[in-house]
Design an enzyme around this catalytic site. Structure first.
Site, PDB file in Angstrom:
ATOM      1  CG  MET A  33      31.768  59.141  35.696  1.00  0.00           C
ATOM      2  SD  MET A  33      31.202  59.350  34.013  1.00  0.00           S
ATOM      3  CE  MET A  33      29.833  58.225  33.984  1.00  0.00           C
ATOM      4  CG  LEU A  36      30.185  58.488  45.149  1.00  0.00           C
ATOM      5  CD1 LEU A  36      31.212  58.793  46.244  1.00  0.00           C
ATOM      6  CD2 LEU A  36      30.881  57.892  43.926  1.00  0.00           C
ATOM      7  CG  HIS A  40      30.654  54.392  43.379  1.00  0.00           C
ATOM      8  ND1 HIS A  40      29.366  54.669  43.042  1.00  0.00           N
ATOM      9  CD2 HIS A  40      31.373  54.483  42.233  1.00  0.00           C
ATOM     10  CE1 HIS A  40      29.293  54.939  41.757  1.00  0.00           C
ATOM     11  NE2 HIS A  40      30.497  54.824  41.233  1.00  0.00           N
ATOM     12  CD  GLN A  64      33.024  58.110  30.860  1.00  0.00           C
ATOM     13  OE1 GLN A  64      34.067  58.566  31.291  1.00  0.00           O
ATOM     14  NE2 GLN A  64      32.460  57.033  31.396  1.00  0.00           N
ATOM     15  CE  LYS A 155      26.355  47.512  36.720  1.00  0.00           C
ATOM     16  NZ  LYS A 155      26.727  48.639  35.918  1.00  0.00           N
ATOM     17  CB  VAL A 182      28.247  45.835  45.635  1.00  0.00           C
ATOM     18  CG1 VAL A 182      27.315  45.772  46.830  1.00  0.00           C
ATOM     19  CG2 VAL A 182      29.699  45.936  46.089  1.00  0.00           C
TER      20      VAL A 182
HETATM   21  O1  PAF Z   1      33.367  53.967  35.680  1.00  0.00           O
HETATM   22  C1  PAF Z   1      33.225  55.215  35.706  1.00  0.00           C
HETATM   23  O2  PAF Z   1      32.565  55.767  36.589  1.00  0.00           O
HETATM   24  C2  PAF Z   1      33.880  56.064  34.618  1.00  0.00           C
HETATM   25  O3  PAF Z   1      33.851  55.437  33.392  1.00  0.00           O
HETATM   26  C3  PAF Z   1      35.299  56.509  34.985  1.00  0.00           C
HETATM   27  C4  PAF Z   1      36.251  55.327  35.120  1.00  0.00           C
HETATM   28  C5  PAF Z   1      35.286  57.299  36.286  1.00  0.00           C
HETATM   29  C6  PAF Z   1      35.867  57.426  33.891  1.00  0.00           C
HETATM   30  O4  PAF Z   1      35.082  58.555  33.729  1.00  0.00           O
END
Ligand code: PAF
Length: 299
Positions: A33, A36, A40, A64, A155, A182
């Site tokens: 999302m 970063l 990530h 979500q 995580k 991390v």
């Molecule tokens: O973990 C995340 O950043 C989000 O839940 C994902 C897997 C990108 C789905 O939107």
């Protein structure tokens, strides 16, 4: 410096990129999302090591987030995200709009629902509908990016189990790789939400990793009853006034079912999961139990 990643905005151009990439090797995929951070970066590095072509998606998925959650203020750092992707050698970034992902609106969509404890306990109980949003968007992203391998962080432990179950149940042709959490040098797990923390809150946020460490140490010293380990985590969090605990649980690592005891002879068979609010920021963290040698979280 690697070449800038190809920026993909539409489903058609992303599928065309993927088909072409697959003609000359494997496609790795890291869904994100954005906002970063080093966690990530580790996922993306794992993908670059293992796959010939790596795509990252940057999409803050509205389905979500609950109505009272932080969708509007979720950090958006697109330029630095692209720079990080470039520095690690990402070949393509898929950054769609809501109109591309949900052209008919978010309400009239087919929903992917993973059943049982996996979605009704812990985050599922506190954030109703959250995992439907995650499972649905990840299914859509798999259908758009068409990766051979997809990478997720440990995580978000419950999310990992939900996506694993969904991929198995729906026979999605994607291999999943889980990458370890991390941490900052003092133990705090990397999270996009850490940037909301003020100085005092940043110090208080260590309540989570310290509680997990307390559980790890307790197991090493012979405590195996799940209930006692949960008490030990709660006591540890209570040392940090201002931290509001949502849950501290010790459950089966494979399916989040209740367990009586941690099996000392079976490394990583249980998982300690914790969620707490520090100020207005909600953080989650976890560790596997009994810990593998060398897996103790730093104090
Ligand atoms: O973990 C995340 O950043 C989000 O839940 C994902 C897997 C990108 C789905 O939107």
């Amino acid at each position: 410096m690697s070449k800038a990643p190809t920026l993909l905005k539409t489903i058609e151009e992303t599928r065309a990129w993927s088909r072409q990439a697959r003609a000359s090797g494997t496609v790795g995929f890291v869904p994100t999302m954005g906002a970063l951070h080093a966690g990530h970066a580790e996922l993306i590095r794992a993908a670059v090591r293992e796959c010939d072509h790596v795509a990252v998606s940057i999409y803050v998925n509205p389905t979500q987030f609950g109505p009272n959650e932080d969708l509007a203020k979720y950090p958006r750092t697109f330029e630095s995200d692209i720079a990080l992707c470039r520095s690690i050698g990402v070949a393509a970034v898929f950054a769609p709009t809501d109109e591309i992902m949900y052209p008919a609106g978010k309400e009239s969509l087919t929903v992917v629902h993973v059943p049982d404890e996996l979605t009704t306990t812990l985050e599922g109980a506190i954030r109703p509908g959250h995992f439907d949003g995650v499972a649905t968007v990840v299914t859509k992203l798999f259908g758009i990016v068409m990766p051979d391998v997809a990478f997720f962080g440990r995580k978000d432990y419950q999310q990992w189990l939900v996506i694993r179950r969904m991929t198995e149940d729906l026979n999605l042709p994607v291999r999943l790789v889980r990458v370890d959490t991390v941490r900052e040098p003092d133990g705090l797990a990397m999270s996009s939400r850490n940037r909301y923390l003020g100085n005092e809150e940043r110090a208080a946020a260590l309540a989570l990793s310290q509680a997990l460490r307390a559980a790890q140490v307790a197991v090493q010293r012979g405590t195996t009853l799940a209930e006692e380990l949960e008490t030990c985590m709660r006591d540890s969090v209570a040392l940090h006034p201002g931290v509001q605990l949502d849950y501290a649980r010790v459950l089966a690592a494979d399916n989040l079912r209740e367990i009586d005891r941690v099996d000392k002879s079976s490394p990583d068979s249980a998982v300690a999961l914790i969620a707490a609010r520090v100020g207005t920021t909600r953080l989650i963290d976890n560790c596997l139990l009994p810990p593998e040698p060398g897996a103790l979280i730093r104090p």
